[in-house]
Enzyme design. Structure first.
Site, PDB file in Angstrom:
ATOM      1  N   ASP A 193       0.807  -1.216   0.000  1.00 14.62           N
ATOM      2  CA  ASP A 193       0.000   0.000   0.000  1.00 14.62           C
ATOM      3  C   ASP A 193       0.847   1.277   0.000  1.00 14.62           C
ATOM      4  O   ASP A 193       2.002   1.279   0.427  1.00 14.62           O
ATOM      5  CB  ASP A 193      -0.885   0.028   1.251  1.00 14.62           C
ATOM      6  CG  ASP A 193      -2.074  -0.919   1.155  1.00 14.62           C
ATOM      7  OD1 ASP A 193      -2.046  -1.838   0.307  1.00 14.62           O
ATOM      8  OD2 ASP A 193      -3.014  -0.737   1.950  1.00 14.62           O
ATOM      9  N   HIS A 232       3.657  -2.099   3.261  1.00 16.16           N
ATOM     10  CA  HIS A 232       3.655  -0.764   2.651  1.00 16.16           C
ATOM     11  C   HIS A 232       4.973  -0.516   1.912  1.00 16.16           C
ATOM     12  O   HIS A 232       6.044  -0.739   2.471  1.00 16.16           O
ATOM     13  CB  HIS A 232       3.477   0.312   3.722  1.00 16.16           C
ATOM     14  CG  HIS A 232       2.130   0.265   4.394  1.00 16.16           C
ATOM     15  ND1 HIS A 232       1.818  -0.670   5.350  1.00 16.16           N
ATOM     16  CD2 HIS A 232       1.019   1.025   4.212  1.00 16.16           C
ATOM     17  CE1 HIS A 232       0.562  -0.482   5.755  1.00 16.16           C
ATOM     18  NE2 HIS A 232       0.051   0.544   5.079  1.00 16.16           N
ATOM     19  N   HIS A 240      -6.218   3.058  -4.192  1.00 10.69           N
ATOM     20  CA  HIS A 240      -6.126   3.323  -2.744  1.00 10.69           C
ATOM     21  C   HIS A 240      -6.451   4.793  -2.459  1.00 10.69           C
ATOM     22  O   HIS A 240      -5.888   5.369  -1.545  1.00 10.69           O
ATOM     23  CB  HIS A 240      -4.727   2.943  -2.258  1.00 10.69           C
ATOM     24  CG  HIS A 240      -4.588   2.803  -0.770  1.00 10.69           C
ATOM     25  ND1 HIS A 240      -5.550   2.218   0.029  1.00 10.69           N
ATOM     26  CD2 HIS A 240      -3.590   3.177   0.082  1.00 10.69           C
ATOM     27  CE1 HIS A 240      -5.127   2.237   1.291  1.00 10.69           C
ATOM     28  NE2 HIS A 240      -3.956   2.823   1.349  1.00 10.69           N
TER      29      HIS A 240
END
Ligand SMILES: [Zn+2]
Length: 268
Positions: free
Chosen positions: A92, A237, A143
């Protein structure tokens, strides 16, 4: 919980998916990748509201492709419907010019495919990197544009956050995202509804080592290895700050999981 009948049905689907995988030709990342053939089992929505069987048929159009067909609102997918060691790795908050290329090289090294939940405003600054992620066979997912808490903003703003990002990613890669993840996993009724209206499905996670908080490489590694299981969706991430701990953890836990027989897929 699954009824016996549902359980049998999912096993059946897994078997069918397995046959599809065996017969699939030209898979880009064959070694440790679950492959697209496994995706139908992996993307089974978990909630009773998930059925799209009653969706209206698309209206035929003589002029160009059909618009994205609105789907029924679904609950987020938190894990794959897998009863073997098939898992999904998700990354992410990128793309990040310093960290994403390193993550890509690690994924290349282990020949596995992941899903990248990109932030629109980051993607707008790094179009070549977005194309590179897609070109290497990974899935590009939405996202939001600016990573807000979607629970506290008007519906029109939520729609703008999702639509602007899908448009950018579609224009950059030629493929419109099919998955959406709310920042922080903070879903709202509006974000789930708009996600469906824009033709995307929501994806959560089941393994969260809290790598964003930089707890240390060993703790990130330990949390992943201790909590992962069949069907897990792992959250890591590659953007949003210094991700050197995440990168070191990936280098540590990926070979361990592969040695343990885990395979990775990017759900379609
Ligand atoms: Zn995020």
């Amino acid at each position: 919980m699954l009824s016996h009948h549902q359980f049998i049905s999912r096993r059946l689907l897994l078997s069918v998916a397995g046959i599809g995988l065996l017969s699939a030709a030209g898979c880009q990342l064959p070694s440790h990748d679950g492959g697209d053939g496994a995706a139908p089992a992996g993307i089974l929505p978990s909630g009773p509201a998930a059925s799209t069987a009653s969706s209206p048929e698309p209206t035929p159009s003589a002029s160009g492709p059909l618009p994205a067909q609105p789907r029924a609102k679904t609950n987020p997918l938190f894990s794959l419907a897998a009863d073997d060691r098939l898992v999904a790795l998700t990354l992410d908050d990128g793309p990040d010019p310093a960290h994403t290329p390193i993550v890509l090289s690690i994924l290349e090294q282990y020949r596995l495919r992941a899903t990248f939940f990109l932030i629109g405003e980051n993607a707008a600054r790094q179009p070549a990197l977005v194309r590179e992620i897609a070109a290497r066979g990974h899935h590009i997912a939405n996202h939001t544009w600016s990573h807000p808490d979607l629970r506290g903003i008007p519906d029109a703003k939520v729609r703008d956050e999702l639509l602007r990002t899908s448009d950018l990613l579609g224009n950059t890669t030629g493929r419109t995202p099919t998955w959406f993840r709310a920042p922080g996993g903070d879903w709202s009724d509006a974000s789930l509804r708009i996600c469906a209206e824009l033709g995307m499905r929501p994806m959560g996670w089941s393994v969260d080592p809290q790598d964003w908080a930089r707890p240390g490489t060993s703790l990130i590694t330990q949390r992943v290895l201790q909590t992962i299981g069949p069907g897990s969706i792992v959250l890591n991430h590659d953007g949003g700050g210094d991700r050197s701990q995440t990168i070191a953890a990936l280098r540590t836990y990926l070979p361990v999981l592969l040695d343990e027989g885990y395979r990775f897929t990017a759900p379609k």
